[in-house]
Design an enzyme around this catalytic site. Structure first.
Site, PDB file in Angstrom:
ATOM      1  N   ARG A 235     -24.687 -43.920  17.562  1.00 52.86           N
ATOM      2  CA  ARG A 235     -23.601 -44.244  17.755  1.00 52.86           C
ATOM      3  C   ARG A 235     -23.463 -44.902  19.217  1.00 52.86           C
ATOM      4  O   ARG A 235     -24.466 -44.293  20.156  1.00 52.86           O
ATOM      5  CB  ARG A 235     -22.569 -42.875  17.726  1.00 52.86           C
ATOM      6  CG  ARG A 235     -22.188 -42.340  16.544  1.00 52.86           C
ATOM      7  CD  ARG A 235     -20.942 -43.216  16.036  1.00 52.86           C
ATOM      8  NE  ARG A 235     -20.612 -42.533  14.761  1.00 52.86           N
ATOM      9  CZ  ARG A 235     -21.026 -42.753  13.570  1.00 52.86           C
ATOM     10  NH1 ARG A 235     -22.100 -43.680  13.423  1.00 52.86           N
ATOM     11  NH2 ARG A 235     -20.562 -42.181  12.350  1.00 52.86           N
ATOM     12  N   GLU A 264     -16.278 -48.962  19.594  1.00 49.92           N
ATOM     13  CA  GLU A 264     -15.794 -48.932  18.042  1.00 49.92           C
ATOM     14  C   GLU A 264     -14.611 -47.894  18.210  1.00 49.92           C
ATOM     15  O   GLU A 264     -14.575 -47.054  18.945  1.00 49.92           O
ATOM     16  CB  GLU A 264     -16.961 -48.457  17.248  1.00 49.92           C
ATOM     17  CG  GLU A 264     -18.110 -49.661  16.938  1.00 49.92           C
ATOM     18  CD  GLU A 264     -19.141 -49.339  15.861  1.00 49.92           C
ATOM     19  OE1 GLU A 264     -18.934 -48.984  14.695  1.00 49.92           O
ATOM     20  OE2 GLU A 264     -20.479 -49.176  16.342  1.00 49.92           O
ATOM     21  N   HIS A 283     -22.745 -52.546  12.523  1.00 45.72           N
ATOM     22  CA  HIS A 283     -22.814 -51.325  12.183  1.00 45.72           C
ATOM     23  C   HIS A 283     -22.782 -51.507  10.457  1.00 45.72           C
ATOM     24  O   HIS A 283     -21.951 -50.902   9.726  1.00 45.72           O
ATOM     25  CB  HIS A 283     -21.072 -50.532  12.424  1.00 45.72           C
ATOM     26  CG  HIS A 283     -21.254 -49.079  12.278  1.00 45.72           C
ATOM     27  ND1 HIS A 283     -20.724 -48.091  13.053  1.00 45.72           N
ATOM     28  CD2 HIS A 283     -21.989 -48.353  11.583  1.00 45.72           C
ATOM     29  CE1 HIS A 283     -20.972 -47.058  12.748  1.00 45.72           C
ATOM     30  NE2 HIS A 283     -21.794 -46.910  11.670  1.00 45.72           N
TER      31      HIS A 283
HETATM   32  P1  NAP Z   1     -28.912 -35.148  10.703  1.00 42.96           P
HETATM   33  O1  NAP Z   1     -29.694 -34.889   9.747  1.00 42.96           O
HETATM   34  O2  NAP Z   1     -27.817 -34.197  11.167  1.00 42.96           O
HETATM   35  O3  NAP Z   1     -29.736 -35.425  12.097  1.00 42.96           O
HETATM   36  C1  NAP Z   1     -29.190 -35.355  13.498  1.00 42.96           C
HETATM   37  C2  NAP Z   1     -30.323 -34.906  14.337  1.00 42.96           C
HETATM   38  O4  NAP Z   1     -30.154 -34.760  15.677  1.00 42.96           O
HETATM   39  C3  NAP Z   1     -30.640 -33.310  13.953  1.00 42.96           C
HETATM   40  O5  NAP Z   1     -31.911 -33.133  13.767  1.00 42.96           O
HETATM   41  C4  NAP Z   1     -29.980 -32.589  15.270  1.00 42.96           C
HETATM   42  O6  NAP Z   1     -30.283 -31.233  15.523  1.00 42.96           O
HETATM   43  C5  NAP Z   1     -30.484 -33.657  16.104  1.00 42.96           C
HETATM   44  N1  NAP Z   1     -29.564 -33.091  17.415  1.00 42.96           N
HETATM   45  C6  NAP Z   1     -28.216 -32.863  17.613  1.00 42.96           C
HETATM   46  N2  NAP Z   1     -27.944 -32.954  18.665  1.00 42.96           N
HETATM   47  C7  NAP Z   1     -28.943 -32.913  19.621  1.00 42.96           C
HETATM   48  C8  NAP Z   1     -29.110 -33.091  20.957  1.00 42.96           C
HETATM   49  N3  NAP Z   1     -28.139 -32.644  21.835  1.00 42.96           N
HETATM   50  N4  NAP Z   1     -30.334 -33.251  21.227  1.00 42.96           N
HETATM   51  C9  NAP Z   1     -31.227 -33.513  20.675  1.00 42.96           C
HETATM   52  N5  NAP Z   1     -31.366 -33.707  19.012  1.00 42.96           N
HETATM   53  C10 NAP Z   1     -30.052 -33.425  18.704  1.00 42.96           C
HETATM   54  O7  NAP Z   1     -28.140 -36.501  10.733  1.00 42.96           O
HETATM   55  P2  NAP Z   1     -28.421 -38.066   9.952  1.00 42.96           P
HETATM   56  O8  NAP Z   1     -28.160 -37.952   8.875  1.00 42.96           O
HETATM   57  O9  NAP Z   1     -29.872 -38.153  10.438  1.00 42.96           O
HETATM   58  O10 NAP Z   1     -27.483 -38.964  11.210  1.00 42.96           O
HETATM   59  C11 NAP Z   1     -27.614 -39.222  12.485  1.00 42.96           C
HETATM   60  C12 NAP Z   1     -26.588 -39.810  13.024  1.00 42.96           C
HETATM   61  O11 NAP Z   1     -26.685 -41.113  12.853  1.00 42.96           O
HETATM   62  C13 NAP Z   1     -25.070 -39.493  12.324  1.00 42.96           C
HETATM   63  O12 NAP Z   1     -24.562 -38.618  13.070  1.00 42.96           O
HETATM   64  C14 NAP Z   1     -24.358 -40.971  12.657  1.00 42.96           C
HETATM   65  O13 NAP Z   1     -23.611 -40.832  13.896  1.00 42.96           O
HETATM   66  C15 NAP Z   1     -25.426 -41.980  12.657  1.00 42.96           C
HETATM   67  N6  NAP Z   1     -25.520 -42.797  11.515  1.00 42.96           N
HETATM   68  C16 NAP Z   1     -25.308 -44.071  11.682  1.00 42.96           C
HETATM   69  C17 NAP Z   1     -25.190 -45.020  10.530  1.00 42.96           C
HETATM   70  C18 NAP Z   1     -24.943 -46.444  10.788  1.00 42.96           C
HETATM   71  O14 NAP Z   1     -24.530 -46.975  10.006  1.00 42.96           O
HETATM   72  N7  NAP Z   1     -25.508 -47.092  11.908  1.00 42.96           N
HETATM   73  C19 NAP Z   1     -25.401 -44.534   9.326  1.00 42.96           C
HETATM   74  C20 NAP Z   1     -25.539 -43.005   9.250  1.00 42.96           C
HETATM   75  C21 NAP Z   1     -25.683 -42.317  10.244  1.00 42.96           C
HETATM   76  P3  NAP Z   1     -31.752 -30.538  15.343  1.00 42.96           P
HETATM   77  O15 NAP Z   1     -32.857 -30.913  15.926  1.00 42.96           O
HETATM   78  O16 NAP Z   1     -31.236 -29.042  15.737  1.00 42.96           O
HETATM   79  O17 NAP Z   1     -32.024 -30.379  13.875  1.00 42.96           O
HETATM   80  C1  GLV Z   2     -22.292 -44.118   9.730  1.00 46.30           C
HETATM   81  O1  GLV Z   2     -22.317 -44.608  10.634  1.00 46.30           O
HETATM   82  C2  GLV Z   2     -22.090 -42.863   9.276  1.00 46.30           C
HETATM   83  O2  GLV Z   2     -22.183 -41.804  10.040  1.00 46.30           O
HETATM   84  O3  GLV Z   2     -22.043 -42.551   8.250  1.00 46.30           O
END
Ligand code: NAP
Ligand code: GLV
Ligand code: GLV
Length: 323
Positions: A235, A264, A283
């Site tokens: 983000r 955004e 995005h």
């Molecule tokens: P996820 O599986 O929940 O992974 C997020 C990771 O970040 C987890 O491992 C989490 O905790 C860690 N985390 C949370 N807070 C933290 C902190 N303060 N310091 C260090 N690590 C921390 O989610 P994901 O599916 O991989 O997605 C991650 C993010 O990508 C989403 O939340 C979204 O904002 C973004 N995203 C963007 C797009 C796009 O279109 N560009 C698409 C999809 C997602 P732990 O280490 O405790 O497990």
């Molecule tokens: C995309 O940015 C998502 O969080 O799914």
């Protein structure tokens, strides 16, 4: 039951909902305003919304009959989850189905930034190509470089896995240490300081929360190597964008690949536009046919599960189910 969907999403999701409920889908080819959201959630049992919809306390209050807010995204920083929980409204999201799509985009930003893919494309279109040149647009390889993953969740893990194919060394920092992932992928856990000072590519994969907001600021950027790249598909708010723009302008880091912006849902940051050392995408992380269909089906299933009294596969505030 009445369901409001804030924008057209792929048909497989809508079809599931229409089979069971009275479904109203916004036909507007844009994000709804706060007033429009407030007006449309009133009296509805469920809301299926996008990451571009700000579902704040006022919208939630207006949804006096809401039982579920199903976000068509994995990130849910657009929703006031606390306000929803207070009103016993389940909030659901769509993890997993977009992992590969987003990880592949992060890797393509690494490659594009490090190998001048976008600059090169522009150069050719401007008819400036006059044949192979020994010193034209030299970049960096991913091969045997060090990758630093911040946020070792679904997407971070997938990026690490793909990058093993480039024979990269993987460092990671996350809220909790993941020994199984370390074993499986061969990644090493480090504190954020040592990750930033060693990595040739830093890729961000944390959600946007109070703790992660601007977690990459002047101090952190200063720790990065001069020839390192920052990749952000998480983000925009996770990075201090203005400081990053200054660092890119002054070439204090080699470059960046950016898919997400602090302003955004509506804007990118024009400060990036004149910089040649940043590759920008609008995005697009989950923008594949497969991911978007998967998200539509999952968002519909989550919503249906809550309305039918079942536990959805992906719930953000499970405490509401226990009440
Ligand atoms: P996820 O599986 O929940 O992974 C997020 C990771 O970040 C987890 O491992 C989490 O905790 C860690 N985390 C949370 N807070 C933290 C902190 N303060 N310091 C260090 N690590 C921390 O989610 P994901 O599916 O991989 O997605 C991650 C993010 O990508 C989403 O939340 C979204 O904002 C973004 N995203 C963007 C797009 C796009 O279109 N560009 C698409 C999809 C997602 P732990 O280490 O405790 O497990
Ligand atoms: C995309 O940015 C998502 O969080 O799914
Ligand atoms: C480049 O095109 C080469 O053949 O080395």
């Amino acid at each position: 039951m009445d369901v409001f969907v804030s924008r057209e999403i792929p048909e497989p999701g809508l079809k599931k909902l229409r089979k069971r409920y009275e479904v109203q889908v916004s036909k507007k080819p844009r994000n709804l305003t706060k007033e429009e959201l407030v007006e449309n959630v009133a009296g509805k049992d469920a809301l299926l919304c996008l990451l571009t919809d700000t579902i704040d306390r006022d919208v939630i209050k207006a949804g006096d009959e809401l039982k579920v807010i199903s976000n068509y995204a994995v990130g849910y920083d657009n929703i006031d989850v606390k306000a929803a929980t207070e009103r016993n409204i389940a909030v659901t999201n769509t993890p997993g189905v977009l992992t590969e799509a987003t990880a592949e985009l992060a890797v393509s930003l690494m490659l594009s930034a490090a190998r001048n893919v976008v600059e090169g494309d522009k150069f050719v279109r401007e008819d400036r190509f006059e044949g192979w040149d020994p010193t034209l647009m030299l970049g960096h390889e991913l091969h045997e470089k060090t990758l630093g993953i911040i946020g070792m969740g679904n997407i971070g893990r997938k990026v690490a896995q793909i990058c093993k194919g480039f024979e990269m060394d993987i460092l990671y920092h996350s809220r909790t240490r993941k020994e199984k992932v370390e074993e499986k992928i061969g990644a090493e856990y480090t504190d954020i300081e040592s990750l930033l000072s060693k990595a040739d590519f830093v890729s961000l994969h944390v959600p946007l929360t109070d703790e992660t907001e601007k977690m990459i600021g002047p101090k952190e950027l200063e720790m990065m190597k001069e020839d390192a790249y920052l990749i952000n598909t998480a983000r925009g708010g996770v990075v201090d964008e203005e400081v990053l723009i200054d660092f890119l302008e002054e070439e204090k880091i080699a470059g960046a690949g950016i898919d997400v912006y602090a302003d955004e849902p509506s804007n990118a940051n024009p400060g990036y536009y004149d910089l040649n050392n940043v590759v920008l995408t609008p995005h697009l992380g989950s923008a594949t046919h497969r991911a978007r269909e998967g998200m539509a089906t999952m968002a519909a299933d989550n919503l249906i599960d809550v309305l039918e009294g079942r536990r959805p596969d992906h719930i953000v505030n499970p405490e509401v189910l226990d009440n």
